[in-house]
Design a protein around this motif. Sequence first.
Motif, short mmCIF file in Angstrom:
data_model
loop_
_atom_site.label_atom_id
_atom_site.label_comp_id
_atom_site.label_asym_id
_atom_site.label_seq_id
_atom_site.Cartn_x
_atom_site.Cartn_y
_atom_site.Cartn_z
N LEU A 1 0.83 -1.20 0.00
CA LEU A 1 0.00 0.00 0.00
C LEU A 1 0.86 1.25 0.00
CD1 LEU A 1 -2.77 1.41 0.31
CD2 LEU A 1 -2.51 1.12 2.78
N ALA A 2 1.92 1.27 0.80
CA ALA A 2 2.80 2.44 0.86
C ALA A 2 3.41 2.73 -0.51
CB ALA A 2 3.90 2.21 1.89
N ALA A 3 3.86 1.67 -1.21
CA ALA A 3 4.47 1.86 -2.52
C ALA A 3 3.46 2.42 -3.52
CB ALA A 3 5.04 0.53 -3.02
N VAL A 4 2.23 1.92 -3.50
CA VAL A 4 1.21 2.39 -4.44
C VAL A 4 0.84 3.84 -4.16
CG1 VAL A 4 -1.18 2.05 -5.18
CG2 VAL A 4 0.31 0.07 -4.87
N LEU A 5 0.77 4.22 -2.87
CA LEU A 5 0.47 5.61 -2.53
C LEU A 5 1.56 6.55 -3.05
CD1 LEU A 5 -0.84 5.21 1.15
CD2 LEU A 5 -2.19 5.75 -0.90
N VAL A 6 2.80 6.15 -2.91
CA VAL A 6 3.91 6.97 -3.43
C VAL A 6 3.83 7.06 -4.95
CG1 VAL A 6 6.42 7.12 -3.66
CG2 VAL A 6 5.41 6.50 -1.46
N LEU A 7 3.55 5.95 -5.59
CA LEU A 7 3.44 5.93 -7.05
C LEU A 7 2.35 6.89 -7.52
CD1 LEU A 7 4.46 4.41 -9.65
CD2 LEU A 7 2.52 2.87 -9.32
N ALA A 8 1.18 6.85 -6.89
CA ALA A 8 0.08 7.72 -7.28
C ALA A 8 0.42 9.19 -7.03
CB ALA A 8 -1.19 7.33 -6.52
N VAL B 1 4.20 3.68 -15.03
CA VAL B 1 3.03 2.94 -14.56
C VAL B 1 2.83 1.68 -15.39
CG1 VAL B 1 0.52 3.01 -14.33
CG2 VAL B 1 1.89 4.95 -13.59
N GLY B 2 2.99 1.78 -16.71
CA GLY B 2 2.86 0.62 -17.57
C GLY B 2 3.87 -0.46 -17.23
N CYS B 3 5.12 -0.05 -17.01
CA CYS B 3 6.17 -1.02 -16.64
C CYS B 3 5.89 -1.64 -15.26
CB CYS B 3 7.53 -0.33 -16.63
SG CYS B 3 8.14 0.14 -18.27
N THR B 4 5.33 -0.84 -14.37
CA THR B 4 4.99 -1.36 -13.04
C THR B 4 3.91 -2.43 -13.15
OG1 THR B 4 5.53 0.77 -12.04
CG2 THR B 4 4.21 -0.75 -10.72
N ALA C 1 4.78 -6.66 -4.57
CA ALA C 1 5.14 -5.43 -3.86
C ALA C 1 6.49 -4.89 -4.33
CB ALA C 1 5.18 -5.67 -2.36
N TRP C 2 7.38 -5.80 -4.76
CA TRP C 2 8.69 -5.35 -5.26
C TRP C 2 8.54 -4.54 -6.54
CZ3 TRP C 2 12.49 -5.35 -2.03
CH2 TRP C 2 12.56 -6.31 -1.01
N ALA C 3 7.61 -4.93 -7.40
CA ALA C 3 7.37 -4.17 -8.63
C ALA C 3 6.78 -2.80 -8.30
CB ALA C 3 6.42 -4.93 -9.55
N ALA C 4 5.85 -2.76 -7.34
CA ALA C 4 5.28 -1.48 -6.91
C ALA C 4 6.35 -0.58 -6.32
CB ALA C 4 4.16 -1.73 -5.89
N ALA C 5 7.22 -1.16 -5.50
CA ALA C 5 8.29 -0.37 -4.89
C ALA C 5 9.24 0.18 -5.95
CB ALA C 5 9.06 -1.23 -3.89
N ALA C 6 9.53 -0.62 -6.99
CA ALA C 6 10.43 -0.16 -8.05
C ALA C 6 9.82 1.01 -8.81
CB ALA C 6 10.72 -1.32 -9.01
N GLY C 7 8.53 0.90 -9.17
CA GLY C 7 7.87 2.01 -9.87
C GLY C 7 7.82 3.27 -9.03
N ALA C 8 7.52 3.11 -7.74
CA ALA C 8 7.48 4.27 -6.84
C ALA C 8 8.85 4.90 -6.71
CB ALA C 8 6.94 3.83 -5.47
N LEU C 9 9.89 4.06 -6.60
CA LEU C 9 11.26 4.57 -6.45
C LEU C 9 11.69 5.36 -7.68
CD1 LEU C 9 13.81 4.66 -4.71
CD2 LEU C 9 14.53 2.51 -5.80
N VAL C 10 11.33 4.88 -8.87
CA VAL C 10 11.72 5.58 -10.10
C VAL C 10 11.11 6.98 -10.15
CG1 VAL C 10 11.40 5.59 -12.61
CG2 VAL C 10 12.14 3.49 -11.46
N LEU C 11 9.80 7.07 -9.91
CA LEU C 11 9.15 8.38 -9.98
C LEU C 11 9.60 9.30 -8.84
CD1 LEU C 11 5.45 7.67 -11.05
CD2 LEU C 11 7.33 8.54 -12.42
N ALA C 12 9.79 8.72 -7.64
CA ALA C 12 10.22 9.54 -6.51
C ALA C 12 11.63 10.07 -6.73
CB ALA C 12 10.15 8.74 -5.22
N ALA C 13 12.53 9.21 -7.22
CA ALA C 13 13.91 9.63 -7.47
C ALA C 13 13.96 10.73 -8.53
CB ALA C 13 14.74 8.43 -7.90
#
Length: 417
Positions: free
Chosen positions: A66-73, A229-232, A247-259
């Motif tokens: 959930l945390a990763a998806v919130l960051v991604l959004a 988002v598509g890659c995630t 969750a690892w895929a969600a974390a990766a997508g969130a990390l890319v956009l956050a970075a």
Amino acid sequence: MNTPLAEALSAVLLVAVLAWAVVRPFGWAEAVLAVPAAGIAILTGAISLDHARDEVARLGPVVGFLAAVLVLAHFCDVEGLFRACGAWMARWSRGRPVRLLTAVFALASVITAVLSLDATIVLLTPVVFATAARSGVRPKPHVYACTHLSNTASLLLPVSNLTNLLAFAASGLSFTRFAALMALPWLAAIGVEYVVFRRFFRRDLSAAAPAARDTGEDPPLPVFALVTVGCTLAGFVVASAFGVDPAWAAAAGALVLAARAVVRRQATPLSVVRAAAPPFLAFVLALGVVVRAVVDNGLSDALGHLLPSGSGLPALLGIAALAAVLANLINNLPAVLVLLPLAAPGGAGAVLAVLLGVNIGPNLTYAGSLATLLWRRIVHQHDEGVGLGEFTRLGLVAVPSALAVSVVALWGALQIF
């Protein structure tokens, strides 16, 4: 603690936690009361320390997801995804209320499914207000669509809703099989909602709109966010196929956009942490402990006698109806925490029927889901009147019909797959 006292205390703690989450006095977070309540349940013996640890361990991966998806959004919003969505809705609808409602349904359904219901409530609802003003149409049908679809359209993917993540963990299904089974119920429920909205808000949708205001050039399409988002999403499928926690895929997508946002000075490490909503994550864990205390002290036995057994259509209808009623009585998150352990022995069909009930059912009352409560606050901030009577009348039409049709669709999907 003796059983009658433990039953009473755990029930009082749950009611207090839910009431606090509904009212949120002084704007304080839900966790302000939920965390001490969980502590009281443990210290008084209403729940054993071992059971509390087990519950936290069970919910831990779900909360991380959930945390990763919130960051991604959140960082999709920073990239301008929702501003671009608003511009597209205004351009495509051309000031026609029915076309705007169709656009809102399409966007809200996709955003809820891919980025979770929180994105639809927190990020899309203000955009819909702005788009309605820009198009010169009455905002009520379109804004109501946001709250209904944040619940109803969250059926498709495990990542669409916290309740989905819990059901996904209990179902034993892969990511792709979960989505395949829920695709038909998802489409059926959205279709019923659309028909209901067209009839319920026919006066608002038939009102003539003044000429739309020209607000200048549309914002650019955020290609980087869309690709991420598509890659995630692709990562969810691949991870599930290889037995890796999505969750690892969600974390990766969130990390890319956050970075990217941090490098471009659009965010700081602290704002990235805030985007994950730590107080809400703490609330989920604490609520899980309090609900487990209620379950351990008799609620499980009581509901076990009421929950239908089997995977036939009548049983699925009964399970979904019970889940919907319970969601409106104690909120959908506690309802799913209570019902999943009871439904899991019945197989994936029973678990998904619970999910239909706790996702569609909350459209009946304000207290049915935390998302609806949050939506109401956002609507009041825009000085739009939301009457309890109107909200309930709409729910009385939409919820039973959408729930019945989606359960039949689930039964059909189970036969096919």
